[in-house]
Design a protein around this motif. Structure first.
Motif, PDB file in Angstrom:
ATOM      1  N   PRO A  38       0.792  -1.232   0.000  1.00 30.54           N
ATOM      2  CA  PRO A  38       0.000   0.000   0.000  1.00 30.54           C
ATOM      3  C   PRO A  38       0.824   1.282   0.000  1.00 30.54           C
ATOM      4  O   PRO A  38       0.252   2.369   0.046  1.00 30.54           O
ATOM      5  CB  PRO A  38      -0.793  -0.120   1.303  1.00 30.54           C
ATOM      6  CG  PRO A  38       0.118  -0.871   2.205  1.00 30.54           C
ATOM      7  CD  PRO A  38       0.813  -1.869   1.306  1.00 30.54           C
ATOM      8  N   VAL A  39       2.147   1.204  -0.072  1.00 33.71           N
ATOM      9  CA  VAL A  39       2.954   2.409   0.149  1.00 33.71           C
ATOM     10  C   VAL A  39       2.722   3.493  -0.899  1.00 33.71           C
ATOM     11  O   VAL A  39       2.731   4.678  -0.570  1.00 33.71           O
ATOM     12  CB  VAL A  39       4.460   2.087   0.321  1.00 33.71           C
ATOM     13  CG1 VAL A  39       4.727   1.372   1.620  1.00 33.71           C
ATOM     14  CG2 VAL A  39       4.998   1.310  -0.850  1.00 33.71           C
ATOM     15  N   GLY A  40       2.516   3.127  -2.149  1.00 37.26           N
ATOM     16  CA  GLY A  40       2.231   4.137  -3.168  1.00 37.26           C
ATOM     17  C   GLY A  40       0.908   4.840  -2.892  1.00 37.26           C
ATOM     18  O   GLY A  40       0.803   6.066  -2.968  1.00 37.26           O
ATOM     19  N   SER A 110      -8.966  11.086 -11.089  1.00 35.89           N
ATOM     20  CA  SER A 110      -7.812  11.773 -10.492  1.00 35.89           C
ATOM     21  C   SER A 110      -6.933  10.807  -9.702  1.00 35.89           C
ATOM     22  O   SER A 110      -5.707  10.866  -9.786  1.00 35.89           O
ATOM     23  CB  SER A 110      -8.259  12.947  -9.617  1.00 35.89           C
ATOM     24  OG  SER A 110      -9.001  12.512  -8.510  1.00 35.89           O
ATOM     25  N   VAL A 111      -7.541   9.905  -8.963  1.00 37.48           N
ATOM     26  CA  VAL A 111      -6.754   8.949  -8.168  1.00 37.48           C
ATOM     27  C   VAL A 111      -6.074   7.923  -9.085  1.00 37.48           C
ATOM     28  O   VAL A 111      -4.905   7.585  -8.888  1.00 37.48           O
ATOM     29  CB  VAL A 111      -7.628   8.258  -7.093  1.00 37.48           C
ATOM     30  CG1 VAL A 111      -6.850   7.176  -6.370  1.00 37.48           C
ATOM     31  CG2 VAL A 111      -8.144   9.297  -6.098  1.00 37.48           C
ATOM     32  N   ASP A 162      -1.761  -0.131  -5.911  1.00 39.47           N
ATOM     33  CA  ASP A 162      -2.146   1.279  -5.791  1.00 39.47           C
ATOM     34  C   ASP A 162      -3.632   1.461  -6.094  1.00 39.47           C
ATOM     35  O   ASP A 162      -4.315   2.236  -5.425  1.00 39.47           O
ATOM     36  CB  ASP A 162      -1.314   2.153  -6.730  1.00 39.47           C
ATOM     37  CG  ASP A 162       0.053   2.487  -6.181  1.00 39.47           C
ATOM     38  OD1 ASP A 162       0.397   2.003  -5.083  1.00 39.47           O
ATOM     39  OD2 ASP A 162       0.796   3.232  -6.849  1.00 39.47           O
ATOM     40  N   ALA A 163      -4.128   0.738  -7.100  1.00 35.39           N
ATOM     41  CA  ALA A 163      -5.550   0.843  -7.442  1.00 35.39           C
ATOM     42  C   ALA A 163      -6.415   0.301  -6.306  1.00 35.39           C
ATOM     43  O   ALA A 163      -7.387   0.953  -5.884  1.00 35.39           O
ATOM     44  CB  ALA A 163      -5.840   0.092  -8.739  1.00 35.39           C
ATOM     45  N   LEU A 164      -6.071  -0.867  -5.799  1.00 28.69           N
ATOM     46  CA  LEU A 164      -6.866  -1.492  -4.740  1.00 28.69           C
ATOM     47  C   LEU A 164      -6.795  -0.695  -3.437  1.00 28.69           C
ATOM     48  O   LEU A 164      -7.826  -0.306  -2.875  1.00 28.69           O
ATOM     49  CB  LEU A 164      -6.402  -2.926  -4.488  1.00 28.69           C
ATOM     50  CG  LEU A 164      -7.095  -3.649  -3.331  1.00 28.69           C
ATOM     51  CD1 LEU A 164      -8.555  -3.895  -3.661  1.00 28.69           C
ATOM     52  CD2 LEU A 164      -6.391  -4.951  -3.038  1.00 28.69           C
TER      53      LEU A 164
END
Length: 191
Positions: A38-40, A110-111, A162-164
């Protein structure tokens, strides 16, 4: 904004980041999940939501630093505080926080765009051949080999993660803001 609302908002943001950071330890036992962390998303989340710039950078960097110690211990059974590529890693994630600061309206587009940009930053910087000694030639061709080798599973996993995690972090906080006004900024309350 009252001090209570600032403290509540910041406390919730920090707790969310700490909970997400703990998920880094999950993939250490599953090689297929390499770079599925999850760091990104945390960096983007911090950049987007902390009102104070210093908090946006400090909180995710501290969580990355502390979790790196645990992850390194799991892999090596040694307490490793800093590696040769640590500055490059932290630099990448600081750039990701910067990307997060450009998210002015939180929505899927945007995300998702910020996530792709963040993965590109990580991919282009962390796969510089000189970071890996003599594993790749220190030439443009060596850089190309390094970039190609990193696409799967490393950068692919990072993009999916990053998406999840981005959906969970951003979506969860946006839902919480609707229910609890203490999580909203002064500007949002004025609308």
């Amino acid at each position: 904004m009252s001090l209570h609302k600032i403290n509540t908002r910041n406390s919730v943001l920090i707790l969310i980041i700490l909970a997400a950071t703990a998920m880094r330890l999950v993939n250490t036992q599953v090689p297929l999940l390499s770079n599925f962390t999850p760091v990104g998303a945390i960096a983007l989340f911090a950049g987007a939501y902390f009102n104070d710039t210093w908090k946006a950078y400090l909180i995710p960097m501290l969580s990355l630093f502390v979790s790196d110690i645990f992850v390194n211990y799991i892999y090596t059974y040694k307490l490793i505080v800093f590696t040769g590529s640590s500055l490059w890693v932290y630099g990448c994630f600081m750039l990701m926080v910067l990307v997060g600061t450009f998210i002015k309206k939180v929505n899927i587009v945007s995300v998702a765009t910020a996530s792709v940009v963040s993965v590109m930053i990580h991919w282009l910087i962390m796969d510089l051949p000189f970071l890996y000694g003599t594993f790749y030639p220190h030439t443009l061709a060596g850089y190309g080999q390094s970039l190609t080798a990193a696409i799967y599973p490393f950068e692919t996993n990072m993009l999916i993660a990053d998406a999840l995690y981005g959906a969970i972090l951003f979506g969860g906080f946006e839902l919480a803001k609707r229910k609890y006004t203490s999580l909203q900024t002064q500007r949002q309350l004025a609308l």
